[in-house]
Design an enzyme around this catalytic site. Structure first.
Site, PDB file in Angstrom:
ATOM      1  NE  ARG A   1      -3.845  -2.207   2.371  1.00  0.00           N
ATOM      2  CZ  ARG A   1      -3.690  -3.440   2.835  1.00  0.00           C
ATOM      3  NH1 ARG A   1      -2.548  -3.819   3.377  1.00  0.00           N
ATOM      4  NH2 ARG A   1      -4.680  -4.319   2.771  1.00  0.00           N
TER       5      ARG A   1
ATOM      6  CB  VAL B   1     -11.606   4.781   0.970  1.00  0.00           C
ATOM      7  CG1 VAL B   1     -11.521   3.310   0.614  1.00  0.00           C
ATOM      8  CG2 VAL B   1     -12.908   5.054   1.720  1.00  0.00           C
TER       9      VAL B   1
ATOM     10  NE  ARG C   1     -10.090  -7.846   3.261  1.00  0.00           N
ATOM     11  CZ  ARG C   1      -9.442  -6.861   2.644  1.00  0.00           C
ATOM     12  NH1 ARG C   1      -8.457  -6.242   3.255  1.00  0.00           N
ATOM     13  NH2 ARG C   1      -9.761  -6.523   1.413  1.00  0.00           N
TER      14      ARG C   1
ATOM     15  CG  HIS D   1      -5.636  -0.589   5.647  1.00  0.00           C
ATOM     16  ND1 HIS D   1      -6.250  -1.782   5.972  1.00  0.00           N
ATOM     17  CD2 HIS D   1      -5.851  -0.416   4.319  1.00  0.00           C
ATOM     18  CE1 HIS D   1      -6.814  -2.285   4.885  1.00  0.00           C
ATOM     19  NE2 HIS D   1      -6.579  -1.482   3.879  1.00  0.00           N
TER      20      HIS D   1
END
Ligand code: NAD
Length: 310
Positions: free
Chosen positions: A86, A116, A149, A173
């Site tokens: 990411r 997001v 998840r 994240h």
């Protein structure tokens, strides 16, 4: 109530669909790609008589569409490709987010912001720097997804109804996220009583790699159904003042011994946005994992600031 979603790609368009079809709010979709947001908004509008909602969905390239928004969700930005982390998206998405929030500062200054785009905790920091809104009005969506998840994998393991599983993931994240098996339950029972610790370790690792596993299947992008469900849950909590408890990436000012960094912790979400940051008694090991994760976010923020100076 009105929600603007910037980015009408996979995550953004699916958010629009979930939010309108769950009758949460009217939706304005904005995307830089000519015609994309207008086309998807029209397509969603045409589905309304069959799906059975009366929400207004509009789309376009112009930021005046965001005027009067109660909530703004920013999903615009590049997704990962196989082999990317990411953080590899930082340079491209940092620039995109800066440009977008500079526009929104003019047209939606009173909104509550949900970020997001990845790297999530850092794009949330960048947006906060530009918007200058109180910390209650800006948060990143990641914990809602990472937790769901974790819940899904526990439910698969137990062969039980996913809705009966509750679980929480804290931290940034990324690979350093902190799933907390100690707080996970199935039907009110501690999962540490139901699943062996070696199997739980595997489930925790699969949760950490949950996004990467999907990118490796899709190859051209990342997950969007579960991320959009996470966004819709957060938007619903805010516009319906539900006081939902879930993790979100928020600016810490001393909580958990952390200061000036956005990282995932449990919060209460309601009409004012982040109405409470809940401070749990973590074990030494859990707290140290949370601090490591926050340190990773902090280093990525420093990389972003160095890029700006160069
Ligand atoms: P996508 O490529 O399908 O959509 C991105 C959209 O952003 C495109 O339609 C593109 O035209 C638009 N865009 C690009 N630059 C823009 C700009 N300057 N202004 C307006 N729109 C612009 O990607 P996606 O799968 O929807 O993912 C979007 C982002 O969300 C990615 O960064 C991805 O990594 C991230 N994501 C985060 C989470 C999370 O848990 N936080 C989960 C999934 C995806």
């Amino acid at each position: 109530m009105k929600v603007t979603i910037v980015g009408a790609g996979n995550v953004g368009a699916t958010c629009a669909q979930r939010i309108a079809e769950a009758d949460i709010a009217d939706v304005a979709l904005i995307d830089i790609a000519e015609g994309l947001a207008a086309g998807k908004a029209l397509d969603l509008t045409q589905a309304a008589p069959l799906v059975g909602h009366s929400r207004r969905i509009v789309g376009g390239e112009d930021y005046t569409l965001a005027e009067g928004s109660d909530v703004v969700v920013i999903t615009a930005g590049l997704p990962r490709k196989p082999g990317m982390t990411r953080d590899d998206l930082l340079a491209a998405n940092g620039k995109i987010i800066t440009q977008i929030v500079t526009e929104l500062k003019q047209t939606a200054p009173e909104a509550i912001y949900i970020m997001v785009a990845n790297p999530l905790d850092v794009t949330t920091y960048i947006a906060h720097q530009v918007l200058g809104v109180p910390r209650e009005r800006i948060m990143g969506m990641a914990g809602a997804l990472d937790s769901v998840r974790f819940r899904a994998f526990i439910a698969l393991e137990l062969g039980c109804a996913p809705a009966d599983v509750q679980a929480m993931v804290l931290g940034g994240h990324g690979d350093s996220m902190v799933p907390l098996p100690r707080y996970a339950t199935a039907g009110g029972m501690a999962i540490t009583e139901l699943i062996s610790s070696s199997r739980l370790d595997e489930i925790v690792e699969r949760t950490r790699q949950g996004g990467t596993e999907i990118v490796s299947h899709l190859k051209t992008g990342g997950a969007f159904y579960a991320p959009a469900a996470g966004v819709a849950q957060m938007v619903g909590a805010i516009v319906r003042d539900e006081k939902r408890l879930m993790p979100a990436s928020v600016l810490l000012r001393g909580e958990y011994g952390l200061d000036g960094v956005f990282v995932g912790v449990p919060v209460k979400l309601g009409a004012s946005g982040v109405e409470e940051i809940i401070e749990l008694e973590l074990t030494e090991e859990e707290l140290s994992a949370l601090h490591d994760s926050a340190e990773h976010v902090r280093r990525t923020v420093i990389r972003w600031e160095e890029m700006q100076e160069a």
